[in-house]
Design an enzyme around this catalytic site. Sequence first.
Site, short mmCIF file in Angstrom:
data_model
loop_
_atom_site.label_atom_id
_atom_site.label_comp_id
_atom_site.label_asym_id
_atom_site.label_seq_id
_atom_site.Cartn_x
_atom_site.Cartn_y
_atom_site.Cartn_z
N VAL A 113 85.99 -20.46 19.06
CA VAL A 113 86.92 -21.80 18.75
C VAL A 113 86.31 -22.80 19.73
O VAL A 113 86.00 -24.10 19.30
CB VAL A 113 88.20 -21.82 18.72
CG1 VAL A 113 89.11 -23.14 18.80
CG2 VAL A 113 88.80 -20.86 17.56
N GLU A 158 93.31 -24.84 14.62
CA GLU A 158 92.02 -24.69 14.14
C GLU A 158 91.91 -23.70 13.08
O GLU A 158 92.64 -22.77 13.08
CB GLU A 158 91.00 -24.10 15.22
CG GLU A 158 89.51 -23.79 15.14
CD GLU A 158 89.03 -25.31 14.72
OE1 GLU A 158 88.87 -26.28 15.27
OE2 GLU A 158 88.60 -25.28 13.27
N GLU A 212 84.91 -17.35 10.95
CA GLU A 212 83.60 -17.06 11.46
C GLU A 212 82.53 -17.07 10.25
O GLU A 212 83.06 -16.70 9.06
CB GLU A 212 83.87 -15.71 12.10
CG GLU A 212 84.67 -15.65 13.32
CD GLU A 212 84.88 -14.38 14.14
OE1 GLU A 212 83.78 -13.53 13.67
OE2 GLU A 212 85.74 -14.17 14.81
N ASN A 260 97.63 -18.34 8.17
CA ASN A 260 96.65 -16.87 8.43
C ASN A 260 97.53 -16.06 7.77
O ASN A 260 97.01 -15.08 7.06
CB ASN A 260 96.47 -16.74 9.75
CG ASN A 260 95.13 -17.37 10.18
OD1 ASN A 260 94.56 -18.22 9.49
ND2 ASN A 260 94.87 -17.43 11.36
N ALA A 310 89.88 -8.44 -3.91
CA ALA A 310 90.52 -7.09 -3.23
C ALA A 310 89.30 -6.06 -2.62
O ALA A 310 88.47 -6.61 -3.22
CB ALA A 310 91.02 -6.41 -4.85
N GLY A 311 89.60 -5.67 -1.75
CA GLY A 311 88.60 -4.69 -0.94
C GLY A 311 89.17 -3.94 -0.11
O GLY A 311 90.44 -3.48 -0.37
N CYS A 368 91.51 -12.66 13.61
CA CYS A 368 92.56 -13.61 13.62
C CYS A 368 93.77 -13.07 12.93
O CYS A 368 94.83 -12.85 13.20
CB CYS A 368 91.87 -14.83 12.71
SG CYS A 368 90.84 -15.61 13.82
N LYS A 379 83.17 -8.97 8.29
CA LYS A 379 82.71 -9.70 7.08
C LYS A 379 81.18 -9.94 7.29
O LYS A 379 80.71 -10.23 8.57
CB LYS A 379 83.75 -10.71 6.86
CG LYS A 379 83.56 -11.82 8.06
CD LYS A 379 84.50 -13.00 7.47
CE LYS A 379 84.31 -14.45 8.45
NZ LYS A 379 84.86 -15.47 8.07
#
Length: 442
Positions: A24, A164, A168, A221, A265-266, A273, A333
């Site tokens: 950040v 923030e 990413e 979040n 979905a996964g 975070c 990710k």
Amino acid sequence: MEFPVYLWYIGGGMKIAVVGTGYVGLVTGVVLAELGNDVICVDNDPGKVARLSQGIPTIYEPGIDEMLKRGIAEGHLVFSHDAAEATRQSEIVFIAVGTPPGEDGSPDLTAVKAVANAIAPAIDKYTVVVNKSTVPVGSGDLVESIIRSHHIAEHLFDVVSNPEFLREGSAIFDTLNPDRIVIGAKRKEAAHRLVELYAPLERPMHITDLNSAELIKYASNSFLAMKISFINAISRLCETCGANVGDVAKGIGSDARIGSQFLQAGLGWGGSCFPKDVQGLVATADRLGYDFRLLKETIEINDTQTLHFLNRLDKRLGGFADKRIALLGLAFKPNTDDIRDAKSLIIIEEILRRGGTIQAYDPIAAENVRALYPQIQYVDTLYDVGKDADAAILVTEWNEFKQLDFSRLGAPMRQRILFDGRRIYRREAIERAGFEYATIGA
Ligand code: UGA
């Protein structure tokens, strides 16, 4: 309240210090320099300061390299280890240090407190101190009381919360194009300084009080994580009733009140975070006397999602013992080398525990995983990952995996079985290449 930004944009750069050059802090500093402000980025790690001063990024993030070099070359961006001196030279000081989870799940504020103590004695003219770190409700007041404890007069500073929302992998873009900018302050004058700073972005700004701003970050979040856990719970239903979670997500997501984002979905959510912040909000709620069971279940669904998928493969293979599994992707990710709370780690741990062996490919995160699991094999070329494998698992949806040559992937495999943990393939294309295909929620 909403401010028409043009009222506040008077032009000209401001003098800014950003303490903490993690994800950040560095992105904030680099972008503010790009906007024409004079920015001093501070870190107590001399190695980082040396590297960044030479224009070498310390994080992997698309676009940061050029922007960092440009900021330095144009004289808008410098790096230092001295928070007090940077404060003396600045009108706005951002605190952007880590708040890792403590033992009870609530964020550890040690670094935030240390920065407040380091900058306080250097406040000798009006300074706005901005909490950009993700901090629980009440942290703005805490920073204010620490600064006051150094006998700094009340009129010399204000503490502002400015959470923030960057992701990413698209951090520079997100910082330049935020959906909203949240500014929490006790006094209007302090909020206006930040309105002026961010005015060139021409984005909506929400001005509120300190506590609300701090809560907005955690609530955002947690809501997104809850949305993902919701669709993952639906994916379990789909698997038992023969529905397709992709179609269900599309069907519900096109209702504007629900929205289509974060309904993929996964294997579940990871990263630095969501796990920390959802846990953090549960801990805050506990502290305030509210049992946030909705979020506890959100975590529970996420914790079991990857194992549920892995168990399907275990069953298909008749156990992992003596089986060789190929992993496509390791990062939490795509577009990052970050492996914090990555689902790949649970998969590796579990397959090894059940007696299997693993070979893995990731375009950039492999070295980070190697440091934790030196005993598995890492290949440098994507198509080598299938060699002698009994099955492959797609763990991270990197772009380079989206147009796979399935025949080439399958050629060296012992069995052509592909378990897609991110739902990126079309069943027909894979089955045409002789693969058996399984995915989440179908
Ligand atoms: C997240 C938020 O999206 C940012 O707004 C926030 O600023 C940031 O946390 C933070 O607090 O610093 P980030 O962790 O970088 O950003 O990653 P996301 O893109 O939000 O993805 C988080 C996780 O959710 C990943 O594991 C991803 O695979 C998963 N995910 C995301 C899904 O499983 N399905 C989706 O539909 C979307």
